[in-house]
Design a protein around this motif. Structure first.
Motif, mmCIF file in Angstrom:
data_model
loop_
_atom_site.group_PDB
_atom_site.id
_atom_site.type_symbol
_atom_site.label_atom_id
_atom_site.label_comp_id
_atom_site.label_asym_id
_atom_site.label_seq_id
_atom_site.Cartn_x
_atom_site.Cartn_y
_atom_site.Cartn_z
ATOM 1 N N GLY A 155 0.818 -1.207 0.000
ATOM 2 C CA GLY A 155 0.000 0.000 0.000
ATOM 3 C C GLY A 155 0.845 1.247 0.000
ATOM 4 O O GLY A 155 1.991 1.251 0.443
ATOM 5 N N ASN A 156 0.285 2.341 -0.507
ATOM 6 C CA ASN A 156 1.027 3.594 -0.596
ATOM 7 C C ASN A 156 1.144 4.265 0.767
ATOM 8 O O ASN A 156 0.215 4.254 1.568
ATOM 9 N N THR A 157 2.297 4.872 0.987
ATOM 10 C CA THR A 157 2.592 5.517 2.269
ATOM 11 C C THR A 157 2.932 6.984 2.052
ATOM 12 O O THR A 157 3.684 7.326 1.138
ATOM 13 N N LEU A 158 2.395 7.835 2.904
ATOM 14 C CA LEU A 158 2.699 9.263 2.880
ATOM 15 C C LEU A 158 3.353 9.647 4.201
ATOM 16 O O LEU A 158 2.912 9.216 5.267
ATOM 17 N N GLU A 183 12.301 17.025 10.072
ATOM 18 C CA GLU A 183 12.526 16.727 8.648
ATOM 19 C C GLU A 183 13.502 15.557 8.491
ATOM 20 O O GLU A 183 13.315 14.695 7.631
ATOM 21 N N GLU A 184 14.531 15.522 9.334
ATOM 22 C CA GLU A 184 15.492 14.425 9.265
ATOM 23 C C GLU A 184 14.820 13.093 9.574
ATOM 24 O O GLU A 184 15.023 12.101 8.866
ATOM 25 N N ALA A 236 10.664 7.948 5.168
ATOM 26 C CA ALA A 236 10.335 7.844 3.748
ATOM 27 C C ALA A 236 11.296 6.913 3.018
ATOM 28 O O ALA A 236 10.891 6.107 2.175
ATOM 29 N N GLU A 237 12.585 7.000 3.351
ATOM 30 C CA GLU A 237 13.578 6.146 2.702
ATOM 31 C C GLU A 237 13.340 4.675 3.023
ATOM 32 O O GLU A 237 13.423 3.814 2.159
ATOM 33 N N ILE A 238 13.038 4.391 4.284
ATOM 34 C CA ILE A 238 12.885 3.007 4.728
ATOM 35 C C ILE A 238 11.574 2.396 4.220
ATOM 36 O O ILE A 238 11.537 1.223 3.834
ATOM 37 N N THR A 239 10.512 3.190 4.217
ATOM 38 C CA THR A 239 9.204 2.662 3.825
ATOM 39 C C THR A 239 8.917 2.819 2.333
ATOM 40 O O THR A 239 7.972 2.217 1.819
#
Length: 217
Positions: free
Chosen positions: A58-61, A72-73, A79-82
């Motif tokens: 499924g898409n993740t936001l 932000e970090e 975001a990178e992991i998922t």
């Protein structure tokens, strides 16, 4: 007679060359599986696998507001992991370093803290394209006076989280998550809100990875 023999031998040679040509496969007819992969083709294979995994889960936001860069970090790591998409919540009137000086009673954040009517912070964009396609939404923010930084409220209030799993996360120098996630869930009124996670201001990728691994157990 000699002329006839010459013509006959010439005809034999032409037929022989034609036979050899028909038996040798052309390069264009070579099956794709037999063509050696270039290093570029090999390096692109993991990306293809990652896209397949993302589609299956499924898409993740990953939506976040970051005042000084710490949130932000953490958002970037998630975001990178998922394999999720990043969406930064940007106030139409950005906060300056002077605005964020909570030790000054006259600073912007101090005034907003004292007067809740000032916490209605307009965002450059309060919703994301293809919102309905996201099944999991991470929401990140710094902790301000024990609650989520109020620019996040604008985003939460503007969207319908029905059918989505919502996972809050925050960064702070000392404060815990507190009731910040629950208060956002109350504001949203929709969505399956999960218990959130607090990270220190010096959040590491290993910490984020460990937390995300625990969510999948």
């Amino acid at each position: 007679m000699k002329k006839f023999v010459t013509l006959f031998l010439g005809l034999v040679m032409v037929l022989s060359l034609s036979a050899c040509s028909s038996q040798s496969p052309s390069t264009s007819a070579m099956p794709e599986s037999s063509v050696p992969e270039s290093s570029e083709a090999q390096s692109s294979r993991p990306e293809s696998t990652a896209k397949t995994t993302e589609t299956e889960t499924g898409n993740t936001l990953v939506a976040f507001f970051s005042a000084t860069g710490n949130t932000e970090e953490a958002a970037n790591y998630i975001a990178e992991i998922t394999g999720g998409d990043l969406f930064e919540l940007e106030p139409s009137e950005p906060y300056t370093s002077e605005d964020l000086d909570w030790t000054n009673d006259n600073s912007r954040v101090s005034q907003e803290y004292s007067n809740e009517e000032l916490r209605d912070v307009e965002l450059v964009a309060d919703t994301v394209e293809n919102w309905d396609e996201y099944e999991t939404v991470f929401i990140g923010y710094p902790i301000w006076w024990g609650v989520a930084a109020w620019p996040v409220n604008t985003f939460v209030d503007a969207n319908d989280f029905s059918g989505k799993t919502v996972i809050p996360f925050c960064t702070s120098s000392s404060s815990g998550l507190g009731e910040s996630g629950q208060l956002l869930a109350n504001l949203a009124g929709t969505g399956d809100w999960q218990e959130g996670q607090r990270f220190s201001s010096s959040v590491s990728e290993e910490e984020v990875q460990e937390w995300l691994s625990g969510l999948n157990q």
